[in-house]
Design a protein around this motif. Structure first.
Motif, mmCIF file in Angstrom:
data_model
loop_
_atom_site.group_PDB
_atom_site.id
_atom_site.type_symbol
_atom_site.label_atom_id
_atom_site.label_comp_id
_atom_site.label_asym_id
_atom_site.label_seq_id
_atom_site.Cartn_x
_atom_site.Cartn_y
_atom_site.Cartn_z
ATOM 1 N N PHE A 261 0.823 -1.205 0.000
ATOM 2 C CA PHE A 261 0.000 0.000 0.000
ATOM 3 C C PHE A 261 0.860 1.260 0.000
ATOM 4 C CE2 PHE A 261 -2.088 3.381 2.466
ATOM 5 C CZ PHE A 261 -3.274 3.542 1.768
ATOM 6 N N THR A 262 2.012 1.190 0.618
ATOM 7 C CA THR A 262 2.837 2.388 0.804
ATOM 8 C C THR A 262 3.929 2.544 -0.244
ATOM 9 O OG1 THR A 262 4.254 1.146 2.343
ATOM 10 C CG2 THR A 262 2.417 2.391 3.289
ATOM 11 N N ARG A 263 4.080 1.580 -1.159
ATOM 12 C CA ARG A 263 5.131 1.652 -2.178
ATOM 13 C C ARG A 263 4.528 1.452 -3.569
ATOM 14 N NH1 ARG A 263 8.892 -2.943 0.668
ATOM 15 N NH2 ARG A 263 9.084 -1.963 2.745
ATOM 16 N N PRO A 264 5.158 2.003 -4.596
ATOM 17 C CA PRO A 264 4.692 1.741 -5.960
ATOM 18 C C PRO A 264 4.845 0.269 -6.316
ATOM 19 C CG PRO A 264 6.133 3.655 -5.892
ATOM 20 C CD PRO A 264 6.250 3.002 -4.559
ATOM 21 N N PRO A 270 1.333 -7.250 -13.294
ATOM 22 C CA PRO A 270 0.407 -6.798 -14.341
ATOM 23 C C PRO A 270 -0.986 -6.426 -13.834
ATOM 24 C CG PRO A 270 0.484 -9.192 -14.316
ATOM 25 C CD PRO A 270 1.420 -8.725 -13.235
ATOM 26 N N TYR A 271 -1.219 -6.547 -12.530
ATOM 27 C CA TYR A 271 -2.566 -6.385 -12.002
ATOM 28 C C TYR A 271 -2.799 -5.001 -11.418
ATOM 29 C CZ TYR A 271 -2.261 -11.527 -11.924
ATOM 30 O OH TYR A 271 -2.097 -12.851 -12.250
ATOM 31 N N ALA A 272 -4.067 -4.632 -11.316
ATOM 32 C CA ALA A 272 -4.498 -3.593 -10.381
ATOM 33 C C ALA A 272 -4.972 -4.301 -9.118
ATOM 34 C CB ALA A 272 -5.618 -2.755 -10.982
ATOM 35 N N LEU A 273 -4.680 -3.714 -7.955
ATOM 36 C CA LEU A 273 -4.873 -4.416 -6.687
ATOM 37 C C LEU A 273 -5.982 -3.787 -5.844
ATOM 38 C CD1 LEU A 273 -2.179 -5.667 -7.562
ATOM 39 C CD2 LEU A 273 -1.331 -5.318 -5.237
ATOM 40 N N VAL A 274 -6.759 -4.652 -5.207
ATOM 41 C CA VAL A 274 -7.690 -4.230 -4.162
ATOM 42 C C VAL A 274 -7.260 -4.919 -2.881
ATOM 43 C CG1 VAL A 274 -10.074 -4.169 -3.352
ATOM 44 C CG2 VAL A 274 -9.585 -3.932 -5.792
ATOM 45 N N LEU A 275 -7.010 -4.126 -1.836
ATOM 46 C CA LEU A 275 -6.573 -4.651 -0.545
ATOM 47 C C LEU A 275 -7.775 -4.723 0.397
ATOM 48 C CD1 LEU A 275 -3.335 -2.478 -0.091
ATOM 49 C CD2 LEU A 275 -3.629 -4.599 -1.395
ATOM 50 N N LEU A 276 -8.062 -5.898 0.911
ATOM 51 C CA LEU A 276 -9.226 -6.097 1.769
ATOM 52 C C LEU A 276 -8.760 -6.380 3.194
ATOM 53 C CD1 LEU A 276 -9.883 -7.600 -1.223
ATOM 54 C CD2 LEU A 276 -12.105 -7.820 -0.106
ATOM 55 N N ALA A 277 -9.067 -5.467 4.099
ATOM 56 C CA ALA A 277 -8.680 -5.626 5.505
ATOM 57 C C ALA A 277 -9.683 -6.525 6.226
ATOM 58 C CB ALA A 277 -8.595 -4.267 6.187
ATOM 59 N N PRO A 287 -5.057 7.739 -0.182
ATOM 60 C CA PRO A 287 -4.793 6.893 -1.347
ATOM 61 C C PRO A 287 -3.499 6.102 -1.170
ATOM 62 C CG PRO A 287 -4.196 9.147 -1.832
ATOM 63 C CD PRO A 287 -4.832 9.170 -0.470
ATOM 64 N N ALA A 288 -3.388 5.023 -1.908
ATOM 65 C CA ALA A 288 -2.161 4.228 -1.913
ATOM 66 C C ALA A 288 -1.087 4.950 -2.712
ATOM 67 C CB ALA A 288 -2.435 2.857 -2.507
ATOM 68 N N ALA A 289 0.151 4.488 -2.533
ATOM 69 C CA ALA A 289 1.269 5.108 -3.246
ATOM 70 C C ALA A 289 1.174 4.877 -4.743
ATOM 71 C CB ALA A 289 2.597 4.563 -2.703
ATOM 72 N N ASP A 290 0.567 3.794 -5.161
ATOM 73 C CA ASP A 290 0.428 3.468 -6.583
ATOM 74 C C ASP A 290 -1.031 3.661 -6.988
ATOM 75 O OD1 ASP A 290 0.091 1.833 -9.066
ATOM 76 O OD2 ASP A 290 2.191 1.330 -8.679
ATOM 77 N N GLY A 305 -15.396 7.429 -7.643
ATOM 78 C CA GLY A 305 -14.879 6.069 -7.699
ATOM 79 C C GLY A 305 -13.793 5.789 -6.684
ATOM 80 N N ARG A 306 -13.619 6.678 -5.702
ATOM 81 C CA ARG A 306 -12.593 6.471 -4.673
ATOM 82 C C ARG A 306 -13.219 5.800 -3.452
ATOM 83 N NH1 ARG A 306 -11.763 11.584 -6.833
ATOM 84 N NH2 ARG A 306 -13.223 12.433 -5.290
ATOM 85 N N PRO A 307 -12.476 4.870 -2.820
ATOM 86 C CA PRO A 307 -13.025 4.196 -1.632
ATOM 87 C C PRO A 307 -13.233 5.178 -0.483
ATOM 88 C CG PRO A 307 -10.707 3.609 -1.966
ATOM 89 C CD PRO A 307 -11.137 4.360 -3.187
ATOM 90 N N LEU A 308 -14.384 5.102 0.139
ATOM 91 C CA LEU A 308 -14.728 5.991 1.239
ATOM 92 C C LEU A 308 -14.074 5.534 2.548
ATOM 93 C CD1 LEU A 308 -18.534 6.327 0.475
ATOM 94 C CD2 LEU A 308 -16.868 8.198 0.404
ATOM 95 N N PRO A 309 -13.763 6.475 3.426
ATOM 96 C CA PRO A 309 -13.273 6.078 4.754
ATOM 97 C C PRO A 309 -14.354 5.270 5.489
ATOM 98 C CG PRO A 309 -12.951 8.427 4.365
ATOM 99 C CD PRO A 309 -13.840 7.941 3.278
ATOM 100 N N TYR A 310 -13.898 4.370 6.365
ATOM 101 C CA TYR A 310 -14.863 3.629 7.171
ATOM 102 C C TYR A 310 -14.292 3.381 8.560
ATOM 103 C CZ TYR A 310 -12.107 -0.632 6.208
ATOM 104 O OH TYR A 310 -11.103 -1.559 6.117
#
Length: 547
Positions: A261-264, A270-277, A287-290, A305-310
């Motif tokens: 999340f903190t680095r490019p 080749p993917y776009a990433l979704v991180l699920l906590a 936002p993430a670094a990348d 289209g940006r993820p909302l805080p929760y």
């Protein structure tokens, strides 16, 4: 044969016969997952009551069945314990009549059942969510109470004063023997399961003999006038409260920020990433670094289209609703980047990801990395609070009471009936047997902490690549080696790292799991069950009918 030798032979025979009979029944009905519990059927206090209460809490479907079962188990346990205590009585100490021992053990059995019930209920909670801290919160009090309850079964004053170091040592050995015996019984071939259970029961008989002897021949009792047992019971009941406080989420605004999340991203990914906590996580919207990386939001996306805080309580929603939010976020990220999607999920986030892949076979997700997944959840059941009957009806109310007490003051209290937990209960056929199964068109890997070995009973080999790491739940994703392995996986490499101790730890933990509720027994699950006898082993990754 001398009288003492005859008594010893009878002690060993009775202690061996009870686990052998239970193991024989389990073998005949094909109930393999519960075979590791059989040695505890003749165990020394309080492990015998812990054995009984777990069976009762899982296998009752009305208040009448629970009440009658509780009274019946108390009576049977008192008769058996009085017999074992009488036969284990040392020859140089005058032995009271069996009737006196029976009366005393009726009281101890009733008290033991009441004391043990809350901890047995925690083992049920562990079977629902597959989190080891619930199991540890049940076992630590058992180990604390054992030497005190053992003294009470042999003498009137056993509730006062401290047990001897010898008795404490024998009670710890009880736990070790039962742990080993459960793993050995489960691992034995079916034809050998009853004889192996009988050998474990004979070992219980020897432990009864030594425990009774240590309780009776204690030469000096420290604090002889202090009512120690009530104090110890209160301390034991405080263990779940302490565990809950220690697991309470902190006040951070962003609780899930792994290195990815903190680095490019490296160019070879080749993917776009979704991180699920996971459960009780929080996100502050940063936002993430990348730009090709996003955190999954448990409350959805904004208009851009940006993820909302929760906040933490947002993670308590049902898996189905979280899956719909993930579907919208995956589709939006795929349209924006034009890349295939990879999901990097932890704990509850894994459940959300797998629910999404189950419900959306045409998803653009092409890779899934699962960190600390909840393995074989939904092994037990209790109905919603408005239901008057159902499997585990009393268990549900006992858990509600315990969680109400242990979450006092919590800012995001977990409850037994929150939508996330009910998703696991109602969707058990999928979450119990399909979580770590291959998904067509999706590359998968599971990062398993070694503590996972104690969180679920052993089963069939994993069908996907796994990386086993010596860690606690949720403690892998930030490690440097795990990050390197994750990047390699995202770049196309196949990674598998197993550890020798993982399998033995699975088997050693088998003795302390609650027995699973058979899928076909529960009407809520029956429509999704595989065909066959109710208690036979269900095939992992086999067909699961839609509910």
């Amino acid at each position: 044969m001398r009288p003492t030798h005859r008594r010893l032979a009878a002690l060993l025979a009775i202690a061996a016969a009870v686990p052998m009979a239970e193991a024989l029944v389990l073998v005949l009905i094909g109930f393999v997952p519960a075979e590791g519990l059989a040695p505890q059927a003749s165990a020394v206090w309080p492990y015998d009551s812990y054995h009984d209460m777990r069976w009762l809490l899982v296998y009752h479907n009305s208040w009448l069945m629970f009440g009658s079962g509780l009274l019946g188990l108390i009576a049977l346990r008192a008769v058996l314990s009085a017999a074992l205590v009488s036969l284990a009585w040392p020859g140089r100490v005058p032995r009271p009549p069996y009737r006196a021992l029976l009366v005393r053990n009726i009281g101890v059995a009733a008290l033991g059942a009441v004391i043990v019930l809350p901890f047995a209920a925690y083992s049920i909670a562990a079977s629902v969510v597959s989190l080891s801290w619930f199991l540890f919160a049940a076992l630590v009090p058992m180990m604390l109470l054992a030497p005190f309850l053992q003294r009470m079964s042999v003498g009137r004053g056993g509730w006062r004063g401290l047990p001897s170091a010898e008795l404490v040592g024998w009670s710890l050995l009880d736990f070790a023997v039962l742990t080993l015996a459960g793993g050995v019984v489960w691992s034995a071939p079916e034809g050998w399961t009853p004889p192996v259970a009988a050998i474990a029961g004979a070992a219980n008989g020897l432990l009864w003999k030594q425990s009774v002897r240590a309780a009776l021949l204690q030469t000096r009792v420290r604090w002889p006038r202090v009512p120690v047992v009530p104090v110890v019971v209160v301390l034991a009941l405080a263990v779940p409260l302490t565990s809950q406080v220690l697991s309470e989420p902190g006040q951070q605004m962003n609780t899930f920020a792994p290195p990815i999340f903190t680095r490019p991203l490296p160019e070879r990914v080749p993917y776009a990433l979704v991180l699920l906590a996971g459960h009780n996580s929080a996100y502050d919207g940063r936002p993430a670094a990348d730009p090709n990386v996003q955190v999954f939001s448990y409350v959805g996306l904004d208009r851009g289209g940006r993820p909302l805080p929760y906040r933490a309580e947002a993670t308590h929603r049902s898996l189905e609703s979280s899956s719909r939010l993930l579907t919208a976020q995956v589709d939006a990220l795929h349209r924006r980047t034009g890349r295939p999607i990879a999901l990097i999920a932890q704990s509850e986030g894994v459940m959300v990801a797998r629910t999404h892949l189950r419900d959306r076979p045409d998803s653009p997700v092409r890779a899934l990395a699962m960190f600390s997944p909840l393995i074989r959840t939904g092994r037990t059941y209790y109905p919603p609070p408005d239901a008057g009957t159902g499997w585990g009806v009393a268990t549900g109310w006992l858990l509600r009471l315990m969680f109400h007490v242990t979450t006092i003051g919590s800012k995001a209290p977990t409850t037994p009936d929150e939508p996330f937990i009910r998703s696991l209960l109602d969707g058990a056929p999928f979450y119990r047997y399909q979580m770590l199964c291959p998904v067509p068109g999706v590359r998968m890997v599971a990062f398993l902490p070694t503590v996972t070995a104690a969180e679920a009973p052993p089963g069939e080999p994993m069908r996907i690549p796994v990386v086993e790491v010596p860690a606690f739940h949720g403690g892998i994703i930030g490690r440097v080696t795990a990050t390197d392995q994750l990047i390699s996986f995202l770049a196309g490499a196949d990674i598998t790292r197993t550890r020798r101790e993982y399998g033995p730890l699975e088997r050693l933990g088998e003795a302390w799991q609650a027995p699973a509720l058979a899928i076909r027994v529960n009407p809520v699950w029956r429509a999704a069950a595989q065909p066959g006898r109710p208690f036979t082993r269900t095939r992992f990754c086999g067909p699961v009918r839609p509910a």
